[in-house]
Design an enzyme around this catalytic site. Structure first.
Site, PDB file in Angstrom:
ATOM      1  N   GLY A  95     -43.825 -26.104 -27.479  1.00 53.96           N
ATOM      2  CA  GLY A  95     -43.424 -25.950 -25.873  1.00 53.96           C
ATOM      3  C   GLY A  95     -42.707 -27.505 -25.718  1.00 53.96           C
ATOM      4  O   GLY A  95     -41.987 -27.721 -24.767  1.00 53.96           O
ATOM      5  N   GLY A  97     -40.564 -29.434 -27.210  1.00 53.70           N
ATOM      6  CA  GLY A  97     -39.754 -29.097 -27.972  1.00 53.70           C
ATOM      7  C   GLY A  97     -39.661 -29.841 -29.401  1.00 53.70           C
ATOM      8  O   GLY A  97     -39.324 -30.865 -30.597  1.00 53.70           O
ATOM      9  N   ALA A 101     -37.045 -31.882 -31.997  1.00 53.77           N
ATOM     10  CA  ALA A 101     -37.101 -33.055 -31.827  1.00 53.77           C
ATOM     11  C   ALA A 101     -37.318 -33.779 -33.350  1.00 53.77           C
ATOM     12  O   ALA A 101     -36.664 -34.514 -33.687  1.00 53.77           O
ATOM     13  CB  ALA A 101     -37.867 -34.126 -31.105  1.00 53.77           C
ATOM     14  N   ASP A 142     -32.693 -27.427 -26.442  1.00 50.56           N
ATOM     15  CA  ASP A 142     -34.283 -28.685 -27.105  1.00 50.56           C
ATOM     16  C   ASP A 142     -33.276 -29.263 -27.663  1.00 50.56           C
ATOM     17  O   ASP A 142     -33.567 -30.582 -27.712  1.00 50.56           O
ATOM     18  CB  ASP A 142     -34.599 -27.626 -27.900  1.00 50.56           C
ATOM     19  CG  ASP A 142     -36.156 -26.903 -26.729  1.00 50.56           C
ATOM     20  OD1 ASP A 142     -36.030 -26.843 -25.918  1.00 50.56           O
ATOM     21  OD2 ASP A 142     -36.885 -26.448 -27.733  1.00 50.56           O
TER      22      ASP A 142
HETATM   23  O1  PMV Z   1     -41.087 -23.978 -27.267  1.00 46.93           O
HETATM   24  P1  PMV Z   1     -39.905 -24.736 -27.202  1.00 46.93           P
HETATM   25  O2  PMV Z   1     -40.315 -26.169 -27.280  1.00 46.93           O
HETATM   26  O3  PMV Z   1     -39.400 -24.183 -28.549  1.00 46.93           O
HETATM   27  O4  PMV Z   1     -38.839 -24.160 -26.258  1.00 46.93           O
HETATM   28  C1  PMV Z   1     -37.863 -23.207 -26.812  1.00 46.93           C
HETATM   29  C2  PMV Z   1     -37.715 -22.909 -24.873  1.00 46.93           C
HETATM   30  C3  PMV Z   1     -36.341 -21.371 -24.999  1.00 46.93           C
HETATM   31  O5  PMV Z   1     -35.966 -21.453 -23.862  1.00 46.93           O
HETATM   32  C4  PMV Z   1     -37.659 -20.056 -25.080  1.00 46.93           C
HETATM   33  C5  PMV Z   1     -36.003 -20.895 -26.780  1.00 46.93           C
HETATM   34  C6  PMV Z   1     -34.114 -21.704 -26.328  1.00 46.93           C
HETATM   35  O6  PMV Z   1     -33.922 -22.644 -27.349  1.00 46.93           O
HETATM   36  O7  PMV Z   1     -33.752 -23.312 -25.581  1.00 46.93           O
END
Ligand code: PMV
Length: 311
Positions: A95, A97, A101, A142
């Site tokens: 969540g 990123g 990163a 991200d």
């Molecule tokens: O969970 P994370 O930090 O990988 O964030 C994902 C964000 C989404 O909107 C669900 C996917 C994206 O590529 O935007």
């Protein structure tokens, strides 16, 4: 040896919807993933990030695929043997990123080690290729936040060309608390789940997507005018529609409720959901530490930081 870094991020508005070219609002946080890369005779990855339980194991294969994809995007042999170290202050929680990163950090380190001199734009494009291993069909929000930092409004180009990225300026950085459920989530499965449900049930999903667009635009305006109460209200509404599209979880809802009860002016899940993290808007140090203590007492890891920091 080549070195590189990528920022962690928190999505304030629009996760999941951004994949479908609805705008989103994202802020980099002041924690980053660092990478060091050396040419070697055999590939070796030493991942020394602090992570939630099972994160490393869950992501291991995706991490290898991601590095191979990035090498290919740099027109290199995907099996090029490299010694890669990954560390830094950004925890490996779903969540935040963390995958983007690390992709940006590794891409920068490879570029430096091999003398490729890639620009930010090229690093961002390479990291986007790397993100596909983790997210399947990523929006690009991200890796863009991980590359450039700052606070921004982002809209994916549905035709696959240049995305729209606009910086958002706030009068001063705003305190937040990010709470982690401790559960590692599979972003790819979460993204696919939303796409499938949307396809099957337009009647339910279309209005939610329209609402998400309004929330991201109103959220941007409220941030720019410094109306933090409004930002909080809109975040609460955003959490509701994320529940509706089936990406929240019992623990995310619990942390969101806990944060609101302890004075957050808005709280929502952030990122892919299904575990991972939530974010609470806590625009003063006292509320920020009250919520941090509540999470700590309940046994949840957290990150007390700020959005809108100039990076
Ligand atoms: O969970 P994370 O930090 O990988 O964030 C994902 C964000 C989404 O909107 C669900 C996917 C994206 O590529 O935007």
């Amino acid at each position: 040896m080549g070195k590189g870094s990528g920022y962690g991020k928190v999505i304030l508005f629009g996760e999941h919807f951004v994949v479908h070219s609805i705008p989103g609002v994202v802020s980099a946080v002041d924690s980053s993933t660092d990478a060091e890369v050396k040419k070697a005779t055999k590939t070796n990855i030493r991942d020394e990030r602090k992570t939630s339980k099972g994160y490393g194991e869950e992501k291991r294969l995706q991490q290898i695929e991601s590095i191979e994809r990035m090498l290919t995007a740099m027109q290199l042999d995907p099996k090029l043997p490299l010694d890669i170290w990954i560390g830094g202050s950004l925890p490996g929680f779903s969540g935040l990123g963390a995958s983007a990163a690390s992709s940006v950090a590794i891409a920068r380190a490879i570029s430096e080690e091999l003398g490729l001199n890639l620009s930010n734009e090229e690093i961002n494009a390479v990291a986007y290729e790397g993100e596909k291993a983790y997210a399947g069909n990523p929006s690009g929000i991200d890796n863009t936040a991980a590359t450039y930092g700052g606070l921004m409004w982002f809209k994916k180009n549905p035709a696959g060309g240049q995305d729209r990225v606009e910086k958002i300026y706030v009068k001063q950085p705003v305190e937040i608390v990010i709470g982690s459920t401790g559960k590692t989530a599979n972003t790819k499965l979460m993204v696919e789940g939303v796409a499938e449900r949307k396809k099957k049930d337009h009647e339910k999903y279309d209005p939610l997507f329209t609402q998400a667009e309004k929330l991201a635009d109103a959220g941007r305006k409220a941030l720019e005018t410094g109306d933090l109460k409004k930002v909080g209200e809109l975040m609460n509404e955003n959490h509701k529609i994320l529940q509706e599209i089936g990406v929240s979880s019992e623990e995310l809802d619990l942390l969101v409720d806990m944060a609101r009860k302890h004075g957050a002016i808005g709280a929502k899940l952030t990122g892919g959901g299904g575990g991972g993290c939530m974010v609470a808007l806590t625009p003063d140090k006292e509320v920020q530490s009250k919520i941090s203590s509540a999470f700590k007492t309940a046994g949840y890891e957290f990150l007390a930081t700020k959005i809108g920091i100039q990076t």
